[in-house]
Design an enzyme around this catalytic site. Structure first.
Site, PDB file in Angstrom:
ATOM      1  N   ARG A   1       0.474  41.353 -21.217  1.00 55.48           N
ATOM      2  CA  ARG A   1       0.423  40.095 -20.695  1.00 55.48           C
ATOM      3  C   ARG A   1       1.086  39.107 -21.391  1.00 55.48           C
ATOM      4  O   ARG A   1       0.654  38.888 -22.670  1.00 55.48           O
ATOM      5  CB  ARG A   1      -1.095  39.775 -20.150  1.00 55.48           C
ATOM      6  CG  ARG A   1      -1.217  38.568 -19.529  1.00 55.48           C
ATOM      7  CD  ARG A   1      -2.707  38.348 -19.805  1.00 55.48           C
ATOM      8  NE  ARG A   1      -3.436  37.354 -18.853  1.00 55.48           N
ATOM      9  CZ  ARG A   1      -4.025  36.182 -19.516  1.00 55.48           C
ATOM     10  NH1 ARG A   1      -3.889  36.045 -20.524  1.00 55.48           N
ATOM     11  NH2 ARG A   1      -4.667  35.488 -18.462  1.00 55.48           N
TER      12      ARG A   1
ATOM     13  N   ASP B   1      -5.341  31.043 -15.025  1.00 58.22           N
ATOM     14  CA  ASP B   1      -5.120  31.456 -16.461  1.00 58.22           C
ATOM     15  C   ASP B   1      -5.454  30.262 -17.338  1.00 58.22           C
ATOM     16  O   ASP B   1      -4.584  29.192 -17.061  1.00 58.22           O
ATOM     17  CB  ASP B   1      -3.972  32.134 -16.828  1.00 58.22           C
ATOM     18  CG  ASP B   1      -4.076  33.653 -16.277  1.00 58.22           C
ATOM     19  OD1 ASP B   1      -5.196  34.088 -16.329  1.00 58.22           O
ATOM     20  OD2 ASP B   1      -2.869  34.352 -15.860  1.00 58.22           O
TER      21      ASP B   1
ATOM     22  N   HIS C   1      -6.232  34.565  -9.190  1.00 55.70           N
ATOM     23  CA  HIS C   1      -6.105  36.112  -9.047  1.00 55.70           C
ATOM     24  C   HIS C   1      -7.271  36.709  -9.592  1.00 55.70           C
ATOM     25  O   HIS C   1      -8.228  36.087 -10.150  1.00 55.70           O
ATOM     26  CB  HIS C   1      -4.836  36.558  -9.910  1.00 55.70           C
ATOM     27  CG  HIS C   1      -4.888  36.138 -11.305  1.00 55.70           C
ATOM     28  ND1 HIS C   1      -4.303  34.931 -11.704  1.00 55.70           N
ATOM     29  CD2 HIS C   1      -5.249  36.608 -12.379  1.00 55.70           C
ATOM     30  CE1 HIS C   1      -4.812  34.906 -12.959  1.00 55.70           C
ATOM     31  NE2 HIS C   1      -5.051  35.933 -13.639  1.00 55.70           N
TER      32      HIS C   1
ATOM     33  N   HIS D   1      -9.786  33.370 -10.794  1.00 53.97           N
ATOM     34  CA  HIS D   1      -9.419  32.179 -11.760  1.00 53.97           C
ATOM     35  C   HIS D   1      -7.793  31.840 -11.947  1.00 53.97           C
ATOM     36  O   HIS D   1      -7.051  32.620 -11.523  1.00 53.97           O
ATOM     37  CB  HIS D   1      -9.876  32.819 -13.193  1.00 53.97           C
ATOM     38  CG  HIS D   1      -9.119  33.961 -13.597  1.00 53.97           C
ATOM     39  ND1 HIS D   1      -9.320  35.356 -13.199  1.00 53.97           N
ATOM     40  CD2 HIS D   1      -8.259  34.067 -14.763  1.00 53.97           C
ATOM     41  CE1 HIS D   1      -8.654  35.901 -14.068  1.00 53.97           C
ATOM     42  NE2 HIS D   1      -7.617  35.370 -14.872  1.00 53.97           N
TER      43      HIS D   1
END
Ligand code: SIN
Length: 284
Positions: free
Chosen positions: A275, A103, A260, A101
């Site tokens: 994150r 983000d 990723h 995907h």
């Protein structure tokens, strides 16, 4: 291309990815910042080792690139709502990010970049894979490039094809380590071009991450064969690199030209990452 004065940039694969040395992310001067930006544009994802940064320092570095993009579905840390703690313990049956995907592609203005900092890593496994979407586009035939030129796809934030259409609430039910929140009025379904032009490099990239459900104006059934082909093409091994995490490693990827995949291959162990995602613009 090299010519960096302040940092060392060492590619990790033929397609994308480079380790960047000579940087303390808690203390980045303007000239070094400019070189990091260039390294990101040239390598699409960059990696730093042996960093020791606080949540404030991670957020401060992220804010130099733009505003923080809040995840509409995942609860941030109690003391730092802009930071998402990605945690998987032996009790958790599924990992976060375990499908290819880009983000927050379901947002009208998806995240431009993501900065992921490793706090605790398993003794083996838990690597992250990345794929170069410029190469995915550039290797298409002229005929298919023409077909894709006018196409848009609908991305949905809460219906994972890779998990049989499950919602996030269903996927995270019973989990203690990461919690889902209600997105409220935040838009979580968006239509984006299937080929986008990177606003800074001017290069075209394929944009068909795992959140894509169908082509805008076509049915699911009509869309699936081509979408499915594009998804498999976009993750060819030749377009990929793989990052082995150590405690203190940081990865910074550009969601406008990469996808990723977080590997879930460390049963019985714990992995904890911090994150932060940075706001991007409307894909064109
Ligand atoms: C993500 O998809 O943002 C998480 C990646 C990872 O945990 O390696």
């Amino acid at each position: 291309m090299s010519g960096f004065q302040r940092i060392e940039v060492k590619p990790v694969a033929g397609a994308l990815g480079a380790e960047v040395g000579g940087v303390d992310l808690a203390n980045v001067d303007e000239e070094t910042f400019g070189e990091i930006r260039r390294a990101l544009h040239e390598n699409l994802v960059i990696f730093f080792r042996d960093q020791d940064i606080t949540p404030e320092q991670q957020l401060a570095f992220a804010r130099r690139w733009g505003d923080i993009h809040l995840h509409p579905f995942m609860k941030g840390m109690d003391d730092y709502p802009e930071l998402l703690e990605i945690k998987k313990t032996p009790a958790d049956t599924r990992n976060f990010g375990g499908a290819w995907h880009s983000d927050q592609m379901f947002s009208p203005q998806p995240a431009m970049g993501t900065i992921l900092y490793a706090k605790q890593v398993p003794s083996k496994g838990g690597d992250t894979l990345f794929t170069n979407q410029y190469l995915a586009y550039e290797t298409l035939s002229d005929g298919l490039k023409e077909t894709l030129a006018g196409l848009r796809a609908i991305s949905v934030g809460d219906r994972f094809k890779s998990a049989g259409g499950k919602t996030r609430k269903e996927m995270y039910a019973g989990r203690t380590s990461m919690q889902v929140k209600d997105p409220g009025n935040v838009q979580t379904t968006s239509s984006h071009p299937v080929v986008r032009t990177h606003p800074e490099t001017g290069r075209r990239a394929l944009y068909v991450g795992g959140h894509c459900q169908y082509f805008d104006g076509l049915t699911d059934a009509e869309s699936e064969p081509l979408l499915d082909w594009l998804r498999s093409h976009s993750i060819k091994p030749e377009f990929q690199c793989r990052f082995r995490w150590e405690e203190g490693s940081v990865a910074f990827w550009d969601n406008r030209c990469t996808q990723h995949y977080a590997l879930d291959d460390y049963p019985g162990e714990t992995r904890v990452m911090h994150r932060v995602t940075i706001c991007g613009d409307t894909p064109v």
